[in-house]
Design a protein around this motif. Structure first.
Motif, PDB file in Angstrom:
ATOM      1  N   PHE A 138       0.870  -1.171   0.000  1.00  0.00           N
ATOM      2  CA  PHE A 138       0.000   0.000   0.000  1.00  0.00           C
ATOM      3  C   PHE A 138       0.909   1.224   0.000  1.00  0.00           C
ATOM      4  N   GLU A 139       0.449   2.315  -0.613  1.00  0.00           N
ATOM      5  CA  GLU A 139       1.281   3.524  -0.708  1.00  0.00           C
ATOM      6  C   GLU A 139       0.455   4.758  -0.366  1.00  0.00           C
ATOM      7  N   LEU A 140       0.977   5.553   0.541  1.00  0.00           N
ATOM      8  CA  LEU A 140       0.385   6.847   0.883  1.00  0.00           C
ATOM      9  C   LEU A 140       1.379   7.920   0.469  1.00  0.00           C
ATOM     10  N   ILE A 141       0.921   8.871  -0.344  1.00  0.00           N
ATOM     11  CA  ILE A 141       1.797   9.914  -0.875  1.00  0.00           C
ATOM     12  C   ILE A 141       1.228  11.285  -0.537  1.00  0.00           C
ATOM     13  N   TYR A 142       2.030  12.099   0.122  1.00  0.00           N
ATOM     14  CA  TYR A 142       1.664  13.499   0.342  1.00  0.00           C
ATOM     15  C   TYR A 142       2.580  14.353  -0.520  1.00  0.00           C
ATOM     16  N   ILE A 143       2.011  15.007  -1.528  1.00  0.00           N
ATOM     17  CA  ILE A 143       2.792  15.874  -2.414  1.00  0.00           C
ATOM     18  C   ILE A 143       2.880  17.252  -1.748  1.00  0.00           C
ATOM     19  N   GLU A 144       3.944  17.475  -1.015  1.00  0.00           N
ATOM     20  CA  GLU A 144       4.090  18.776  -0.367  1.00  0.00           C
ATOM     21  C   GLU A 144       4.320  19.871  -1.407  1.00  0.00           C
ATOM     22  N   LYS A 145       5.151  19.547  -2.400  1.00  0.00           N
ATOM     23  CA  LYS A 145       5.446  20.538  -3.435  1.00  0.00           C
ATOM     24  C   LYS A 145       5.780  19.818  -4.728  1.00  0.00           C
ATOM     25  N   SER A 146       4.924  19.928  -5.718  1.00  0.00           N
ATOM     26  CA  SER A 146       5.155  19.343  -7.037  1.00  0.00           C
ATOM     27  C   SER A 146       3.858  19.407  -7.832  1.00  0.00           C
ATOM     28  N   ARG A 147       3.974  19.282  -9.126  1.00  0.00           N
ATOM     29  CA  ARG A 147       2.778  19.221  -9.964  1.00  0.00           C
ATOM     30  C   ARG A 147       3.101  18.437 -11.238  1.00  0.00           C
ATOM     31  N   GLY A 148       2.071  17.814 -11.779  1.00  0.00           N
ATOM     32  CA  GLY A 148       2.279  17.010 -12.981  1.00  0.00           C
ATOM     33  C   GLY A 148       1.082  16.144 -13.273  1.00  0.00           C
ATOM     34  N   THR A 149       1.341  15.018 -13.941  1.00  0.00           N
ATOM     35  CA  THR A 149       0.285  14.110 -14.371  1.00  0.00           C
ATOM     36  C   THR A 149       0.348  12.821 -13.568  1.00  0.00           C
ATOM     37  N   LEU A 150      -0.827  12.356 -13.153  1.00  0.00           N
ATOM     38  CA  LEU A 150      -0.968  11.128 -12.381  1.00  0.00           C
ATOM     39  C   LEU A 150      -1.892  10.176 -13.123  1.00  0.00           C
ATOM     40  N   VAL A 151      -1.460   8.938 -13.285  1.00  0.00           N
ATOM     41  CA  VAL A 151      -2.321   7.900 -13.849  1.00  0.00           C
ATOM     42  C   VAL A 151      -2.431   6.790 -12.815  1.00  0.00           C
ATOM     43  N   VAL A 152      -3.660   6.513 -12.377  1.00  0.00           N
ATOM     44  CA  VAL A 152      -3.929   5.409 -11.446  1.00  0.00           C
ATOM     45  C   VAL A 152      -5.030   4.560 -12.064  1.00  0.00           C
ATOM     46  N   GLY A 153      -4.691   3.344 -12.433  1.00  0.00           N
ATOM     47  CA  GLY A 153      -5.679   2.518 -13.117  1.00  0.00           C
ATOM     48  C   GLY A 153      -6.107   3.191 -14.401  1.00  0.00           C
ATOM     49  N   ASP A 154      -7.422   3.375 -14.593  1.00  0.00           N
ATOM     50  CA  ASP A 154      -7.901   4.039 -15.803  1.00  0.00           C
ATOM     51  C   ASP A 154      -8.226   5.512 -15.554  1.00  0.00           C
ATOM     52  N   CYS A 155      -7.724   6.055 -14.442  1.00  0.00           N
ATOM     53  CA  CYS A 155      -7.914   7.479 -14.140  1.00  0.00           C
ATOM     54  C   CYS A 155      -6.673   8.263 -14.541  1.00  0.00           C
ATOM     55  N   LYS A 159      16.631  22.675 -18.137  1.00  0.00           N
ATOM     56  CA  LYS A 159      17.903  22.988 -17.486  1.00  0.00           C
ATOM     57  C   LYS A 159      17.811  24.338 -16.777  1.00  0.00           C
ATOM     58  N   GLU A 160      18.569  24.443 -15.707  1.00  0.00           N
ATOM     59  CA  GLU A 160      18.687  25.695 -14.956  1.00  0.00           C
ATOM     60  C   GLU A 160      17.345  26.174 -14.391  1.00  0.00           C
ATOM     61  N   ASN A 161      16.486  25.245 -13.969  1.00  0.00           N
ATOM     62  CA  ASN A 161      15.292  25.670 -13.249  1.00  0.00           C
ATOM     63  C   ASN A 161      15.507  25.406 -11.757  1.00  0.00           C
ATOM     64  N   ASP A 162      14.802  26.143 -10.931  1.00  0.00           N
ATOM     65  CA  ASP A 162      14.987  25.998  -9.481  1.00  0.00           C
ATOM     66  C   ASP A 162      13.822  25.245  -8.835  1.00  0.00           C
ATOM     67  N   LEU A 163      13.055  24.495  -9.643  1.00  0.00           N
ATOM     68  CA  LEU A 163      11.918  23.743  -9.123  1.00  0.00           C
ATOM     69  C   LEU A 163      12.393  22.501  -8.371  1.00  0.00           C
ATOM     70  N   ARG A 164      11.655  22.125  -7.339  1.00  0.00           N
ATOM     71  CA  ARG A 164      11.944  20.917  -6.581  1.00  0.00           C
ATOM     72  C   ARG A 164      10.636  20.176  -6.290  1.00  0.00           C
ATOM     73  N   ALA A 165      10.722  18.868  -6.268  1.00  0.00           N
ATOM     74  CA  ALA A 165       9.574  18.037  -5.900  1.00  0.00           C
ATOM     75  C   ALA A 165       9.818  17.492  -4.496  1.00  0.00           C
ATOM     76  N   ILE A 166       8.858  17.732  -3.602  1.00  0.00           N
ATOM     77  CA  ILE A 166       8.961  17.238  -2.229  1.00  0.00           C
ATOM     78  C   ILE A 166       7.755  16.351  -1.956  1.00  0.00           C
TER      79      ILE A 166
END
Length: 292
Positions: A36-53, A82-89
């Motif tokens: 089982f996995e629990l994920i808290y995205i404190e800082k990040s954005r993008g695309t999520l695919v779970v099953g057919d969602c 390149k040269e971006n200051d973005l971080r995923a937490i």
């Protein structure tokens, strides 16, 4: 590319894993794992695919995914420049159903939690006050030691089991199709569709992915899913359209093209056939409106 079975390393002194990832970007491949996995995205954005969602993830999202559910996470393109200051937490917890003993979740007191865990194969987005409570508990969990770790995880599961702030992601149809059929060809087709549904997909191309003739592929797909490939593709596009309509940022015509339909009129017809309502009726409405 095959569905990847991810190995989750757990320290010898722990029964489950809890960690904080700080990365330039998230790029989780098409994968599954028995935890089982629990994920808290404190800082990040993008695309999520779970099953057919197919959905987006963003700062503050909290997601729970059941064992062996295929899923993918990938950041927006801006994270890979390149040269971006973005971080995923991201705060992540992994545990197995038998982490606390083979029959622990069969105890009478665990009934509500067991019920939630069984349904979590669909993947769950947690909102509202439940999300706030769990985020606080995650922070406590990360600094806990010894038996306190187990007690805090059980508190998190109790909040989830009693919550009304849950949005299930994958459809019941997906669960029925994939949970009981560990078929690599089906996963390969599904991965191809999930990556390319916004573009024109020819039946010939899908058949090539399965290494079959077009006729054999149609027969195979129908026997495994009880639907035609075209029905499956449209279902995935409609699921994504529901998310975009709920956001209310794009026009119906824009959403039609964004979801891979070649004309707004065909999109309107297909959407109404699937949901009983027109896209315009539901644009800007909450996702609960799609079930009413």
């Amino acid at each position: 590319m095959s569905l990847l079975l991810e190995e989750i390393p757990i320290k010898n002194e722990h029964s489950f894993r809890s960690k904080i990832d700080v990365l330039p970007h998230i790029e989780v491949p098409w994968h599954h794992h028995p935890e089982f996995e629990l994920i808290y995205i404190e800082k990040s954005r993008g695309t999520l695919v779970v099953g057919d969602c197919i959905d987006n993830f963003k700062d503050g999202d909290l997601i729970f995914i059941g064992p062996n559910t295929p899923h993918v996470m990938k950041n927006d393109e801006s994270y890979y420049r390149k040269e971006n200051d973005l971080r995923a937490i991201a705060w992540v917890v992994h545990f197995k159903e038998d982490s606390f003993g083979k029959e622990f979740f069969l105890l009478p007191e665990m009934y509500r939690i067991k019920k939630f865990l069984t349904k979590s194969f669909q993947g769950v987005r947690i909102e509202g006050s439940s999300k706030y409570k769990i985020i606080q508990l995650l922070k406590t969990l990360h600094s806990s030691e010894f038996a306190q770790r187990i007690l805090v995880l059980l508190q998190i599961l109790q909040v989830l089991a009693l919550s009304d702030d849950l949005e299930y992601l994958a459809s019941d149809n997906f669960v029925e199709t994939f949970q009981h059929r560990n078929n690599q060809k089906l996963y390969q087709i599904y991965e191809y569709v999930s990556k390319n549904f916004q573009q024109k997909i020819e039946l010939d191309e899908a058949a090539k992915i399965a290494n079959m003739s077009k006729t054999a592929f149609c027969r195979f797909f129908k026997s495994k899913t009880n639907k035609t490939f075209s029905e499956f593709l449209n279902e995935m596009r409609i699921n994504y359209a529901k998310k975009l309509l709920a956001e209310g940022r794009l026009t119906v015509a824009q959403i039609a093209y964004e979801c891979g339909f070649n004309s707004p009129s065909y999109f309107n017809k297909t959407f109404k056939s699937a949901t009983g309502k027109s896209p315009l009726q539901l644009r800007g409405k909450s996702l609960e409106s799609f079930q009413s």
